[in-house]
Design an enzyme around this catalytic site. Structure first.
Site, PDB file in Angstrom:
ATOM      1  N   GLN A 101       0.807  -1.209   0.000  1.00 35.14           N
ATOM      2  CA  GLN A 101       0.000   0.000   0.000  1.00 35.14           C
ATOM      3  C   GLN A 101       0.845   1.267   0.000  1.00 35.14           C
ATOM      4  O   GLN A 101       0.301   2.375   0.036  1.00 35.14           O
ATOM      5  CB  GLN A 101      -0.939  -0.005   1.218  1.00 35.14           C
ATOM      6  CG  GLN A 101      -1.954  -1.124   1.186  1.00 35.14           C
ATOM      7  CD  GLN A 101      -2.790  -1.210   2.452  1.00 35.14           C
ATOM      8  OE1 GLN A 101      -2.745  -0.331   3.319  1.00 35.14           O
ATOM      9  NE2 GLN A 101      -3.570  -2.273   2.587  1.00 35.14           N
ATOM     10  N   HIS A 166      -1.166   0.495   5.538  1.00 34.19           N
ATOM     11  CA  HIS A 166      -1.737   1.564   6.358  1.00 34.19           C
ATOM     12  C   HIS A 166      -0.778   2.732   6.601  1.00 34.19           C
ATOM     13  O   HIS A 166      -0.289   2.945   7.705  1.00 34.19           O
ATOM     14  CB  HIS A 166      -2.242   1.004   7.696  1.00 34.19           C
ATOM     15  CG  HIS A 166      -3.410   0.091   7.561  1.00 34.19           C
ATOM     16  ND1 HIS A 166      -4.160  -0.313   8.634  1.00 34.19           N
ATOM     17  CD2 HIS A 166      -3.961  -0.515   6.478  1.00 34.19           C
ATOM     18  CE1 HIS A 166      -5.124  -1.123   8.222  1.00 34.19           C
ATOM     19  NE2 HIS A 166      -5.013  -1.264   6.901  1.00 34.19           N
ATOM     20  N   GLU A 262     -15.125   5.044   9.440  1.00 40.00           N
ATOM     21  CA  GLU A 262     -15.599   6.151  10.271  1.00 40.00           C
ATOM     22  C   GLU A 262     -15.474   7.503   9.592  1.00 40.00           C
ATOM     23  O   GLU A 262     -14.493   7.781   8.885  1.00 40.00           O
ATOM     24  CB  GLU A 262     -14.811   6.199  11.583  1.00 40.00           C
ATOM     25  CG  GLU A 262     -15.023   5.000  12.486  1.00 40.00           C
ATOM     26  CD  GLU A 262     -14.310   5.113  13.815  1.00 40.00           C
ATOM     27  OE1 GLU A 262     -14.458   4.194  14.636  1.00 40.00           O
ATOM     28  OE2 GLU A 262     -13.614   6.136  14.046  1.00 40.00           O
ATOM     29  N   TYR A 272      -9.703   8.585  19.584  1.00 40.86           N
ATOM     30  CA  TYR A 272     -10.778   8.055  18.752  1.00 40.86           C
ATOM     31  C   TYR A 272     -10.868   6.533  18.769  1.00 40.86           C
ATOM     32  O   TYR A 272     -11.592   5.952  17.966  1.00 40.86           O
ATOM     33  CB  TYR A 272     -10.678   8.658  17.348  1.00 40.86           C
ATOM     34  CG  TYR A 272     -11.068  10.111  17.422  1.00 40.86           C
ATOM     35  CD1 TYR A 272     -12.372  10.512  17.211  1.00 40.86           C
ATOM     36  CD2 TYR A 272     -10.146  11.072  17.850  1.00 40.86           C
ATOM     37  CE1 TYR A 272     -12.756  11.836  17.380  1.00 40.86           C
ATOM     38  CE2 TYR A 272     -10.520  12.398  18.022  1.00 40.86           C
ATOM     39  CZ  TYR A 272     -11.835  12.765  17.782  1.00 40.86           C
ATOM     40  OH  TYR A 272     -12.214  14.078  17.977  1.00 40.86           O
ATOM     41  N   TYR A 283     -10.846  -9.266  10.226  1.00 37.82           N
ATOM     42  CA  TYR A 283     -11.166  -9.814   8.911  1.00 37.82           C
ATOM     43  C   TYR A 283     -11.574 -11.286   9.002  1.00 37.82           C
ATOM     44  O   TYR A 283     -12.314 -11.791   8.162  1.00 37.82           O
ATOM     45  CB  TYR A 283      -9.996  -9.636   7.959  1.00 37.82           C
ATOM     46  CG  TYR A 283      -9.766  -8.195   7.582  1.00 37.82           C
ATOM     47  CD1 TYR A 283     -10.713  -7.500   6.844  1.00 37.82           C
ATOM     48  CD2 TYR A 283      -8.612  -7.524   7.978  1.00 37.82           C
ATOM     49  CE1 TYR A 283     -10.521  -6.169   6.511  1.00 37.82           C
ATOM     50  CE2 TYR A 283      -8.408  -6.197   7.641  1.00 37.82           C
ATOM     51  CZ  TYR A 283      -9.364  -5.515   6.901  1.00 37.82           C
ATOM     52  OH  TYR A 283      -9.175  -4.197   6.575  1.00 37.82           O
TER      53      TYR A 283
END
Length: 395
Positions: A101, A166, A262, A272, A283
């Site tokens: 990613q 991420h 979110e 948060y 998953y």
């Protein structure tokens, strides 16, 4: 309690009441409302291809005059003209780690671009021994726009870790000229807990001066056990960030795991919740964390279940599309579409899913200087799309 996604709200109410017999009724009511929302009339729009042939475009920023800077994940920065001409790669960019990613992510121009020609960008930066992390770079766009000069890395996520997942990562300039940068928590079990750690910048929103130094009035400034750049924490993987017009407040969207994406309005010093609380599951389907609520941890403004894979976020301020002014638009990756959210008093009061027949993942969404919405599609032959008022269709 802030608004949550319709289906999970109903299920949450059942759990609170502990009445198993209400499950079917509550679920049906939620589904009825969801269908009703989807059936509301939509302005007719056509989808127009501005440019194609882009390899996994990630971020888009408009220059004065209407030209666009577009990043490609592999590490290239392109200039796209209003008529769709795509430039050769802008030279001067640093090497990026494009594994998994990773890659070149967001791009933004300085609020004073007309004077300083500064361009900001985020990317995955490699370190020794296979580690990497999100970094913020800055350079001066040459007058001919063919190269970036005086390129510097002005902020780095710390520490770097060996992961290809991420990274975040979006840039949002506040009205005071400072900028927010969002980061991911690198996904794996041994890293995700770092979202709760104040001495690391994984899973955070950071707030910086234009030169990359921490803003002096950040909530943890002066604490020896905390990174001074941290604005908010407990985030998973934020891939959308925008400033609300009129208020100057930051809003973000972040990926949940299996469910629980979110929409948040991160505030100074607040937690948060990730990975302690979430509206998603592992998953594998296993339970995650301690549930959906915990004292001292913030609830999302809104969440999606199942996941839409939100990427890109913009407040629409134009008047080109009747009824859309003030709406929030979010791109969908896991569910390829454009999501429109109506807000009232800081809550989502209506959701409308658009372009579901497009069949392409939407990585970014922006408002152009012409008052129209522009999208980036995430593929090896990615496109810049423009939504034009008029007869529905695509080209």
């Amino acid at each position: 309690m802030r608004q949550r996604s319709l289906t999970r709200t109903a299920m949450g109410a059942v759990a609170v009441c502990a009445l198993a017999g209400m499950v079917a009724t509550a679920f049906a009511a939620a589904q009825t409302r969801a269908r009703s929302d989807a059936a509301k009339p939509q302005p007719a729009v056509s989808v127009e291809t501005v440019a194609d042939g882009l390899e996994r475009p990630w971020g888009l920023a408009f220059l004065p005059g209407g030209r666009m800077l577009v990043t490609e994940k592999a590490g290239r920065l392109r200039l796209v003209s209003p008529d769709g001409k795509v430039s050769a790669p802008v030279t001067g960019m640093p090497k990026v780690d494009a594994r998994g990613q990773g890659g070149l992510f967001d791009v933004a121009i300085s609020p004073d671009f007309g004077k300083n020609r500064l361009v900001y960008f985020t990317f995955a930066e490699a370190g020794e021994g296979g580690v990497n992390g999100t970094a913020l770079g800055r350079g001066r766009l040459a007058d001919n726009a063919a190269r970036l000069e005086d390129v510097q890395v002005i902020w780095r996520q710390s520490p770097k870790y060996a992961s290809t997942k991420h990274f975040g990562s979006r840039i949002a300039f506040a009205p005071d000229g400072r900028l927010f940068v969002t980061t991911g928590e690198r996904s794996d079990d041994q890293f995700r807990v770092k979202s709760q750690a104040l001495d690391e910048t994984l899973g955070k929103v950071v707030r910086l001066e234009p030169d990359g130094t921490p803003a002096a009035d950040n909530p943890f400034a002066g604490r020896p056990d905390a990174k001074p750049e941290i604005w908010s924490y407990g985030h998973r993987n934020i891939q959308g960030a925008a400033i609300e017009p009129g208020t100057g407040r930051l809003w973000t969207v972040e990926h949940g795991p299996r469910g629980g994406d979110e929409l948040n309005r991160p505030e100074a010093g607040k937690n948060y919740g990730w990975p302690v609380i979430s509206y998603g599951r592992e998953y594998s389907g296993a339970k995650l964390g301690e549930g959906t609520e915990k004292e001292g941890m913030e609830q999302p403004v809104y969440y999606w279940d199942p996941s839409i894979g939100p990427s890109g976020l913009v407040f629409y301020t134009g008047d080109a599309y009747p009824g859309w002014q003030g709406s929030v638009f979010v791109g969908g990756l896991a569910i390829p579409m454009l999501d429109r959210l109506e807000l009232a008093d800081g809550k989502v009061v209506h959701e409308e899913r658009l372009l579901e027949d497009l069949g392409e993942r939407i990585r970014d969404v922006r408002q152009g200087p012409d008052g129209l919405l522009y999208l980036l599609t995430d593929s090896d032959d990615g496109r810049v799309l423009r939504l034009k008022p008029g007869k529905a269709g695509k080209s």
